[in-house]
Design a protein around this motif. Structure first.
Motif, PDB file in Angstrom:
ATOM      1  N   LEU A 151      -9.661 -18.572 -15.026  1.00 29.24           N
ATOM      2  CA  LEU A 151      -8.939 -17.494 -15.680  1.00 29.24           C
ATOM      3  C   LEU A 151      -8.563 -16.402 -14.770  1.00 29.24           C
ATOM      4  CD1 LEU A 151     -12.229 -16.785 -18.170  1.00 29.24           C
ATOM      5  CD2 LEU A 151     -10.401 -17.900 -18.554  1.00 29.24           C
ATOM      6  N   ASP A 152      -7.402 -15.679 -15.116  1.00 25.77           N
ATOM      7  CA  ASP A 152      -6.751 -14.582 -14.461  1.00 25.77           C
ATOM      8  C   ASP A 152      -6.905 -13.523 -15.309  1.00 25.77           C
ATOM      9  OD1 ASP A 152      -5.193 -13.086 -13.129  1.00 25.77           O
ATOM     10  OD2 ASP A 152      -3.324 -14.078 -13.537  1.00 25.77           O
ATOM     11  N   ILE A 153      -8.059 -12.518 -14.824  1.00 28.19           N
ATOM     12  CA  ILE A 153      -8.036 -11.400 -15.794  1.00 28.19           C
ATOM     13  C   ILE A 153      -7.236 -10.134 -15.210  1.00 28.19           C
ATOM     14  CG2 ILE A 153      -9.946  -9.582 -16.377  1.00 28.19           C
ATOM     15  CD1 ILE A 153     -11.721 -11.939 -16.666  1.00 28.19           C
ATOM     16  N   ARG A 154      -6.457  -9.727 -16.097  1.00 28.89           N
ATOM     17  CA  ARG A 154      -5.502  -8.762 -15.781  1.00 28.89           C
ATOM     18  C   ARG A 154      -5.880  -7.494 -16.580  1.00 28.89           C
ATOM     19  NH1 ARG A 154       0.166 -12.228 -16.013  1.00 28.89           N
ATOM     20  NH2 ARG A 154      -0.537 -13.728 -14.471  1.00 28.89           N
ATOM     21  N   ILE A 155      -6.232  -6.176 -15.878  1.00 27.00           N
ATOM     22  CA  ILE A 155      -6.729  -4.953 -16.602  1.00 27.00           C
ATOM     23  C   ILE A 155      -5.477  -4.327 -16.912  1.00 27.00           C
ATOM     24  CG2 ILE A 155      -7.970  -2.967 -16.278  1.00 27.00           C
ATOM     25  CD1 ILE A 155     -10.049  -4.447 -14.631  1.00 27.00           C
ATOM     26  N   PHE A 156      -5.374  -3.930 -18.068  1.00 30.30           N
ATOM     27  CA  PHE A 156      -4.273  -2.959 -18.435  1.00 30.30           C
ATOM     28  C   PHE A 156      -4.708  -1.820 -18.554  1.00 30.30           C
ATOM     29  CE2 PHE A 156      -1.968  -0.412 -21.676  1.00 30.30           C
ATOM     30  CZ  PHE A 156      -0.900  -0.864 -21.305  1.00 30.30           C
ATOM     31  N   LEU A 181     -22.542 -12.183 -17.687  1.00 29.85           N
ATOM     32  CA  LEU A 181     -20.790 -11.974 -17.956  1.00 29.85           C
ATOM     33  C   LEU A 181     -20.102 -12.879 -17.599  1.00 29.85           C
ATOM     34  CD1 LEU A 181     -18.845  -9.812 -18.296  1.00 29.85           C
ATOM     35  CD2 LEU A 181     -19.075  -9.265 -16.054  1.00 29.85           C
ATOM     36  N   LYS A 182     -20.699 -13.979 -16.715  1.00 27.61           N
ATOM     37  CA  LYS A 182     -19.896 -15.507 -16.135  1.00 27.61           C
ATOM     38  C   LYS A 182     -19.843 -15.937 -17.437  1.00 27.61           C
ATOM     39  CE  LYS A 182     -18.973 -18.431 -12.907  1.00 27.61           C
ATOM     40  NZ  LYS A 182     -19.230 -19.064 -11.373  1.00 27.61           N
ATOM     41  N   GLN A 221     -13.498  -9.386 -13.541  1.00 28.21           N
ATOM     42  CA  GLN A 221     -12.780 -10.041 -12.464  1.00 28.21           C
ATOM     43  C   GLN A 221     -13.423 -10.752 -11.328  1.00 28.21           C
ATOM     44  OE1 GLN A 221     -10.260  -6.496 -11.789  1.00 28.21           O
ATOM     45  NE2 GLN A 221      -8.622  -7.625 -12.406  1.00 28.21           N
ATOM     46  N   GLU A 222     -14.654 -10.078 -10.855  1.00 28.08           N
ATOM     47  CA  GLU A 222     -15.374 -10.731  -9.992  1.00 28.08           C
ATOM     48  C   GLU A 222     -16.078 -11.721  -9.992  1.00 28.08           C
ATOM     49  OE1 GLU A 222     -18.007  -7.609  -8.650  1.00 28.08           O
ATOM     50  OE2 GLU A 222     -16.595  -5.924  -7.909  1.00 28.08           O
ATOM     51  N   VAL A 223     -16.477 -12.132 -11.431  1.00 28.28           N
ATOM     52  CA  VAL A 223     -17.324 -13.123 -11.513  1.00 28.28           C
ATOM     53  C   VAL A 223     -16.723 -14.034 -12.466  1.00 28.28           C
ATOM     54  CG1 VAL A 223     -19.554 -11.796 -11.703  1.00 28.28           C
ATOM     55  CG2 VAL A 223     -18.368 -12.240 -13.817  1.00 28.28           C
TER      56      VAL A 223
END
Length: 194
Positions: free
Chosen positions: A42-47, A178-179, A35-37
């Motif tokens: 991109l909208d990263i949503r953690i389930f 990771l990015k 999420q940070e990088v």
């Protein structure tokens, strides 16, 4: 005719799932780092509700999906892509993650996993960085028709040396890779969508 500005371009939604229930999991921390990088596109949503998903039981399914299962399926359905960070237990995928995949694969025709672009990564204190677990998950994705990105692979070994006590990814080389990995997932998703 003018080109749309980057702010006009819709962001791709990525449903991110860590295959661990542990609060201090390196794989959960890896998703927070993602999420940070992540690029702005991109909208990263953690389930973060795998603990609400009961063990798969066809009798329970016949009565209707439990609330935790509905939440899981909705999160995957609403996303453009799937990002799974898996630990490795006994050379394979943790039971909690395999159980979630089993639920999400139902019904066999029309499952939320069918055709969903995916990327797999993992972090482990061991040297192989969840390579066997990722391979096992790829096998499951063959049956669910979930196209998992082949390259680059993200196998973070010696994770205990790359996160601080607060669970923040501090290794700059890993953050950079990771990015790049997320940019590859974005390209993979757009390629499959087109």
């Amino acid at each position: 005719m003018s080109q749309p500005s980057p702010s006009d371009t819709p962001r791709l939604v990525v449903c991110a799932i860590a295959g661990s229930l542990r609060r201090g999991s390196y794989n959960r921390a890896l998703l927070r780092a993602a999420q940070e990088v992540a690029p702005d596109s991109l909208d990263i949503r953690i389930f973060d509700r795998l603990g609400d998903v009961p063990l798969y039981n066809a009798d329970v399914e016949a009565e209707g999906d439990p609330e935790g299962v509905r939440a899981l399926k909705d999160a995957i359905r609403e996303a453009d892509a799937l990002l799974i960070a898996t630990p490795e237990y006994n050379h394979s995928v943790p039971g909690v993650l395999k159980n979630a995949i089993d639920w999400a694969s139902r019904p066999p025709r029309g499952s939320v996993l069918a055709g969903k672009p995916a990327a797999i990564l993992g972090a482990s204190p061991g040297m192989t960085g969840t390579a066997r677990a990722q391979s096992a998950l790829r096998q499951a994705f063959v049956f669910t028709q979930t196209p998992a990105m082949l390259q680059p692979e993200f196998l973070l070994g010696r994770a205990n040396e790359k996160f601080d006590e607060a669970g923040r990814l501090t290794d700059e080389g890993t953050r950079t890779f990771l990015k790049q990995f997320l940019l590859a997932l974005e390209a993979w998703t757009l390629r499959l969508r087109d």
